[in-house]
Design a protein around this motif. Structure first.
Motif, PDB file in Angstrom:
ATOM      1  N   LEU A  15     -14.061  23.877  -7.948  1.00 16.30           N
ATOM      2  CA  LEU A  15     -12.776  23.784  -8.631  1.00 16.30           C
ATOM      3  C   LEU A  15     -12.839  22.699  -9.697  1.00 16.30           C
ATOM      4  N   VAL A  16     -13.413  21.549  -9.353  1.00 17.09           N
ATOM      5  CA  VAL A  16     -13.570  20.457 -10.315  1.00 17.09           C
ATOM      6  C   VAL A  16     -15.055  20.252 -10.584  1.00 17.09           C
ATOM      7  N   ALA A  17     -15.759  19.654  -9.633  1.00 16.64           N
ATOM      8  CA  ALA A  17     -17.174  19.352  -9.849  1.00 16.64           C
ATOM      9  C   ALA A  17     -18.081  19.993  -8.813  1.00 16.64           C
ATOM     10  N   GLY A  18     -17.521  20.627  -7.793  1.00 17.49           N
ATOM     11  CA  GLY A  18     -18.331  21.259  -6.773  1.00 17.49           C
ATOM     12  C   GLY A  18     -18.703  20.360  -5.607  1.00 17.49           C
ATOM     13  N   VAL A  19     -18.133  19.157  -5.566  1.00 15.85           N
ATOM     14  CA  VAL A  19     -18.468  18.206  -4.498  1.00 15.85           C
ATOM     15  C   VAL A  19     -17.995  18.736  -3.145  1.00 15.85           C
ATOM     16  N   ALA A  20     -16.734  19.119  -3.047  1.00 16.74           N
ATOM     17  CA  ALA A  20     -16.198  19.617  -1.768  1.00 16.74           C
ATOM     18  C   ALA A  20     -16.923  20.885  -1.339  1.00 16.74           C
ATOM     19  N   GLY A  21     -17.194  21.782  -2.272  1.00 13.38           N
ATOM     20  CA  GLY A  21     -17.915  23.008  -1.952  1.00 13.38           C
ATOM     21  C   GLY A  21     -19.328  22.729  -1.472  1.00 13.38           C
ATOM     22  N   GLY A  22     -19.994  21.798  -2.107  1.00  6.78           N
ATOM     23  CA  GLY A  22     -21.353  21.438  -1.703  1.00  6.78           C
ATOM     24  C   GLY A  22     -21.393  20.801  -0.325  1.00  6.78           C
ATOM     25  N   LEU A  23     -20.442  19.909  -0.050  1.00  6.84           N
ATOM     26  CA  LEU A  23     -20.390  19.286   1.273  1.00  6.84           C
ATOM     27  C   LEU A  23     -20.070  20.318   2.345  1.00  6.84           C
ATOM     28  N   ALA A  24     -19.167  21.240   2.039  1.00  7.76           N
ATOM     29  CA  ALA A  24     -18.816  22.288   3.002  1.00  7.76           C
ATOM     30  C   ALA A  24     -20.026  23.168   3.302  1.00  7.76           C
ATOM     31  N   GLU A  25     -20.755  23.562   2.267  1.00 14.09           N
ATOM     32  CA  GLU A  25     -21.951  24.381   2.471  1.00 14.09           C
ATOM     33  C   GLU A  25     -22.999  23.632   3.284  1.00 14.09           C
ATOM     34  N   ARG A  26     -23.175  22.358   3.000  1.00 12.49           N
ATOM     35  CA  ARG A  26     -24.204  21.561   3.681  1.00 12.49           C
ATOM     36  C   ARG A  26     -23.903  21.399   5.167  1.00 12.49           C
ATOM     37  N   PHE A  27     -22.632  21.152   5.501  1.00  9.85           N
ATOM     38  CA  PHE A  27     -22.271  20.875   6.884  1.00  9.85           C
ATOM     39  C   PHE A  27     -21.728  22.089   7.628  1.00  9.85           C
ATOM     40  N   GLY A  28     -21.675  23.235   6.965  1.00  7.91           N
ATOM     41  CA  GLY A  28     -21.291  24.474   7.633  1.00  7.91           C
ATOM     42  C   GLY A  28     -19.832  24.566   8.019  1.00  7.91           C
ATOM     43  N   ILE A  55     -17.967   9.001  -7.086  1.00  7.60           N
ATOM     44  CA  ILE A  55     -19.313   8.508  -6.758  1.00  7.60           C
ATOM     45  C   ILE A  55     -20.215   9.667  -6.345  1.00  7.60           C
ATOM     46  N   LEU A  56     -19.708  10.557  -5.495  1.00  5.95           N
ATOM     47  CA  LEU A  56     -20.504  11.710  -5.074  1.00  5.95           C
ATOM     48  C   LEU A  56     -20.777  12.648  -6.243  1.00  5.95           C
ATOM     49  N   TRP A  57     -19.826  12.789  -7.153  1.00  3.54           N
ATOM     50  CA  TRP A  57     -19.999  13.616  -8.344  1.00  3.54           C
ATOM     51  C   TRP A  57     -21.192  13.111  -9.161  1.00  3.54           C
ATOM     52  N   ILE A  58     -21.320  11.801  -9.242  1.00  6.38           N
ATOM     53  CA  ILE A  58     -22.425  11.197 -10.005  1.00  6.38           C
ATOM     54  C   ILE A  58     -23.744  11.295  -9.246  1.00  6.38           C
ATOM     55  N   LEU A  59     -23.726  11.053  -7.936  1.00  7.48           N
ATOM     56  CA  LEU A  59     -24.954  10.955  -7.153  1.00  7.48           C
ATOM     57  C   LEU A  59     -25.549  12.288  -6.703  1.00  7.48           C
ATOM     58  N   ILE A  60     -24.707  13.265  -6.390  1.00  4.76           N
ATOM     59  CA  ILE A  60     -25.201  14.533  -5.858  1.00  4.76           C
ATOM     60  C   ILE A  60     -25.606  15.447  -7.020  1.00  4.76           C
ATOM     61  N   PRO A  61     -26.833  15.918  -7.023  1.00  2.93           N
ATOM     62  CA  PRO A  61     -27.248  16.804  -8.105  1.00  2.93           C
ATOM     63  C   PRO A  61     -26.584  18.184  -8.004  1.00  2.93           C
ATOM     64  N   GLU A  62     -26.482  18.839  -9.146  1.00  4.28           N
ATOM     65  CA  GLU A  62     -25.915  20.185  -9.174  1.00  4.28           C
ATOM     66  C   GLU A  62     -26.901  21.167  -8.528  1.00  4.28           C
ATOM     67  N   GLU A  63     -26.346  22.147  -7.855  1.00  2.84           N
ATOM     68  CA  GLU A  63     -27.163  23.173  -7.193  1.00  2.84           C
ATOM     69  C   GLU A  63     -28.056  23.858  -8.225  1.00  2.84           C
ATOM     70  N   PRO A  64     -29.350  24.012  -7.931  1.00  3.83           N
ATOM     71  CA  PRO A  64     -30.229  24.687  -8.883  1.00  3.83           C
ATOM     72  C   PRO A  64     -29.836  26.156  -9.050  1.00  3.83           C
TER      73      PRO A  64
END
Length: 66
Positions: A15-28, A55-64
């Motif tokens: 929705l914004v940067a994909g942080v919440a979506g990435g964390l949700a995918e990672r932790f199931g 901070i997570l937006w900056i540190l977590i790389p975008e999904e390849p």
């Protein structure tokens, strides 16, 4: 093809940067649940949710791209 277990900002659940979506995918967990958790962190004045998100937006790389 199974996704890697690494932590990435989601391209699909963004929705914004994909942080919440990435964390949700990672932790199931469901993406909506992760978004609700971020929203709850934003309610008491914004900073408890906004600063970690940025901070997570900056540190977590975008999904390849696949």
């Amino acid at each position: 093809m199974e996704k890697s277990r690494g932590l990435y900002r989601s391209r699909e659940h963004r929705l914004v940067a994909g942080v919440a979506g990435g964390l949700a995918e990672r932790f199931g967990v469901p993406v909506w649940l992760m978004r609700v958790l971020w929203l709850l962190l934003l309610l008491p004045g914004g900073l408890p949710g906004l600063v970690p998100y940025i901070i997570l937006w900056i540190l977590i790389p975008e999904e390849p791209e696949s």
